[in-house]
Design a protein around this motif. Structure first.
Motif, PDB file in Angstrom:
ATOM      1  N   THR A   1      -4.131  -2.219   7.454  1.00 28.28           N
ATOM      2  CA  THR A   1      -4.378  -2.732   6.109  1.00 28.28           C
ATOM      3  C   THR A   1      -5.879  -2.847   5.864  1.00 28.28           C
ATOM      4  O   THR A   1      -6.688  -2.255   6.566  1.00 28.28           O
ATOM      5  N   PHE A   2      -6.244  -3.612   4.856  1.00 28.90           N
ATOM      6  CA  PHE A   2      -7.593  -3.575   4.313  1.00 28.90           C
ATOM      7  C   PHE A   2      -8.668  -3.886   5.346  1.00 28.90           C
ATOM      8  O   PHE A   2      -9.683  -3.193   5.424  1.00 28.90           O
TER       9      PHE A   2
ATOM     10  N   TYR B   1      -4.119   5.829   2.045  1.00 28.91           N
ATOM     11  CA  TYR B   1      -2.665   5.955   2.193  1.00 28.91           C
ATOM     12  C   TYR B   1      -2.153   7.176   1.439  1.00 28.91           C
ATOM     13  O   TYR B   1      -1.310   7.931   1.952  1.00 28.91           O
TER      14      TYR B   1
ATOM     15  N   VAL C   1      -8.505   1.886   0.206  1.00 32.26           N
ATOM     16  CA  VAL C   1      -7.376   1.914   1.135  1.00 32.26           C
ATOM     17  C   VAL C   1      -6.135   2.535   0.485  1.00 32.26           C
ATOM     18  O   VAL C   1      -5.457   3.341   1.134  1.00 32.26           O
TER      19      VAL C   1
ATOM     20  N   ALA D   1     -13.272  -1.036   0.480  1.00 28.55           N
ATOM     21  CA  ALA D   1     -12.083  -1.289   1.303  1.00 28.55           C
ATOM     22  C   ALA D   1     -11.496  -2.653   0.960  1.00 28.55           C
ATOM     23  O   ALA D   1     -10.285  -2.809   0.840  1.00 28.55           O
ATOM     24  N   LYS D   2     -12.359  -3.647   0.800  1.00 31.63           N
ATOM     25  CA  LYS D   2     -11.962  -4.981   0.342  1.00 31.63           C
ATOM     26  C   LYS D   2     -13.217  -5.728  -0.055  1.00 31.63           C
ATOM     27  O   LYS D   2     -14.271  -5.545   0.570  1.00 31.63           O
TER      28      LYS D   2
ATOM     29  N   LEU E   1       0.825  -1.211   0.000  1.00 32.05           N
ATOM     30  CA  LEU E   1       0.000   0.000   0.000  1.00 32.05           C
ATOM     31  C   LEU E   1       0.857   1.258   0.000  1.00 32.05           C
ATOM     32  O   LEU E   1       0.519   2.254  -0.658  1.00 32.05           O
TER      33      LEU E   1
ATOM     34  N   PHE F   1     -10.011  -1.207   7.721  1.00 35.68           N
ATOM     35  CA  PHE F   1     -10.851  -0.179   7.122  1.00 35.68           C
ATOM     36  C   PHE F   1     -12.156  -0.745   6.558  1.00 35.68           C
ATOM     37  O   PHE F   1     -13.037   0.017   6.141  1.00 35.68           O
TER      38      PHE F   1
END
Length: 471
Positions: free
Chosen positions: A143-144, A77, A73, A177-178, A48, A147
């Motif tokens: 990380t994903f 960043y 995400v 987000a994922k 990321l 979030f």
């Protein structure tokens, strides 16, 4: 279908949130202290960070740099780097704290509406105590999955209040987000049916942010990299023993953090059908692709929190105090683990990055052939291709054997794009960081020919071989 009604409980609105939010914010900060103790927690953070740096330099997601993930995400960043610079993830760590606080507050609000003021406080505190209950590389990384959680909690919060458009939008944001964030759609649909809500409004709310993200990137690339191009990764090939051991191991770690909850989950409490659906959908999301990485298990925590809170709402306050105390003791163990966890892979990446920085100029492009993209970020060098790891070019991922790893299993078109990039801008340095893995260059004729034609071995660092361009 029978309309659901929250369990009636007295609620006093005056000053409730002004008294609850400060302690929750403090607890969120305490549980995230280990995350600030090192520059990186896992390679996903490195991936990321490299993506964000490329985007900040004018790159485009799904074109300049690619990943099998939606864009939210990487954009977070990029925004954090715009505020504080790309040399540190401190701003991203703060965003993770805020994400956990938002999740806790939304769960508290949901529990308070259903079971009363005390349950709201219990849910908020219990969630934050449970939130660190995994290997620190999974629980403390920004990380994903971290979030995903605010979006999933917001979806249930909105659906519980029959705000169907907003509930759909929250589902869409969780997906951005994922992809597995969309699992929360199942309990939201159940609530929509139970309340006879407008399904069209829910669907429109879910599609709007997804369509906006697709248009903001490259619609065809967005569809390919987030949906249609992930079939090879989601399918299983490799060692069943490795996969089962990883699944059971991470489940056992989480079980330690949740040691006080099993008796509560067996307790009969009305009005929890949507929460059990949420837990089942989240468990299915954990199993997607049969990889069972530890951070996948974070999606289980919000429904587990609410199911336990529902049971505690019918029990004496002393039982709640004992549950929170036992969970706090487990939380302390995990925080200690986080502060003392070894840094083997990070030390390797740092040494390798130092060697890359010594061997190249800041404007040089570099190819790190391996699964540790953080090397680019630590070295401050630009990747030679849009593929930041060997995984997209060989189908390698955790748990796979060599049976379905190779150029023939790459993402369609990946090697064509790779050849085009390395021909137009030959990397000044190629780092073979495979160290005996199934994706080693000796198994890939195209990469082996590139090394033989243009590069010479310079040095070896921790088993990684550095090749400099000689022609």
């Amino acid at each position: 279908m029978r309309t659901l009604a929250p369990v009636s409980a007295p609620r006093t609105g005056t000053g409730y949130w002004t008294r609850l939010l400060p302690p929750l914010a403090l607890l969120a900060c305490v549980t995230r202290v280990p995350s600030f103790a090192r520059p990186l927690w896992n390679p996903d953070e490195g991936y990321l960070a490299v993506q964000a740096r490329l985007l900040a330099a004018g790159g485009r997601l799904y074109e300049t740099v690619v990943d099998r993930k939606p864009p939210l995400v990487p954009w977070l960043y990029e925004a954090a780097f715009a505020l504080t610079g790309a040399e540190s993830l401190a701003a991203v760590r703060v965003l993770a704290v805020l994400a956990q606080l938002a999740t806790a507050a939304l769960l508290a609000a949901l529990a308070r509406r259903r079971w009363g003021d005390r349950s709201g406080r219990t849910a908020g505190v219990l969630y934050l105590l449970l939130s660190v209950g995994l290997n620190p590389e999974d629980a403390q990384a920004a990380t994903f999955e971290i979030f995903i959680l605010p979006g999933t909690a917001a979806a249930l919060w909105c659906a519980d209040r029959r705000r169907w458009g907003a509930a759909g939008a929250a589902v869409g944001c969780a997906f951005l987000a994922k992809q597995t964030g969309a699992a929360v759609l199942l309990p939201v649909l159940w609530l929509c049916g139970a309340h006879r809500g407008p399904l069209l409004r829910l669907a429109a709310g879910a599609l709007l942010p997804v369509l906006a993200a697709a248009l903001a990137t490259d619609p065809a690339g967005f569809l390919f990299w987030t949906v249609t191009g992930s079939a090879a990764y989601a399918s299983f090939s490799g060692s069943w023993t490795h996969v089962v051991l990883r699944a059971l191991g991470n489940a056992a770690v989480l079980a330690v953090a949740c040691a006080a909850l099993p008796p509560l989950l067996r307790h009969r409490t009305p009005g929890r059908a949507d929460l059990w659906l949420w837990l089942a959908a989240s468990a299915a999301a954990v199993g997607t692709g049969l990889h069972f990485f530890g951070h996948y298990y974070l999606q289980l925590l919000p429904p587990l929190t609410l199911l336990a809170t529902a049971a505690l709402s019918t029990l004496p306050p002393a039982r709640t105090a004992r549950t929170l105390l036992a969970t706090a003791c487990c939380c302390t163990l995990f925080l200690t683990w986080g502060l003392l966890a070894p840094r083997g892979w990070l030390d390797h990446s740092r040494r390798l990055a130092d060697a890359v920085a010594r061997s190249t100029a800041p404007e040089d492009r570099v190819l790190v052939w391996g699964m540790h993209p953080e090397t680019y970020w630590l070295a401050g060098r630009t990747p030679a291709t849009r593929y930041l790891t060997a995984g997209l070019l060989t189908n390698y991922s955790g748990g796979r054997s060599g049976s379905r790893v190779g150029a023939q299993y790459a993402v369609p078109g990946a090697w064509t794009a790779f050849h085009r990039a390395t021909t137009a801008h030959p990397p000044a340095l190629i780092v073979d960081d495979s160290r005996g893995a199934p994706y080693a260059p000796r198994r890939l004729p195209a990469l082996r020919r590139l090394l033989a034609a243009r590069y010479a071995e310079r040095e070896t660092v921790d088993g990684a071989v550095l090749y400099v361009r000689v022609r």
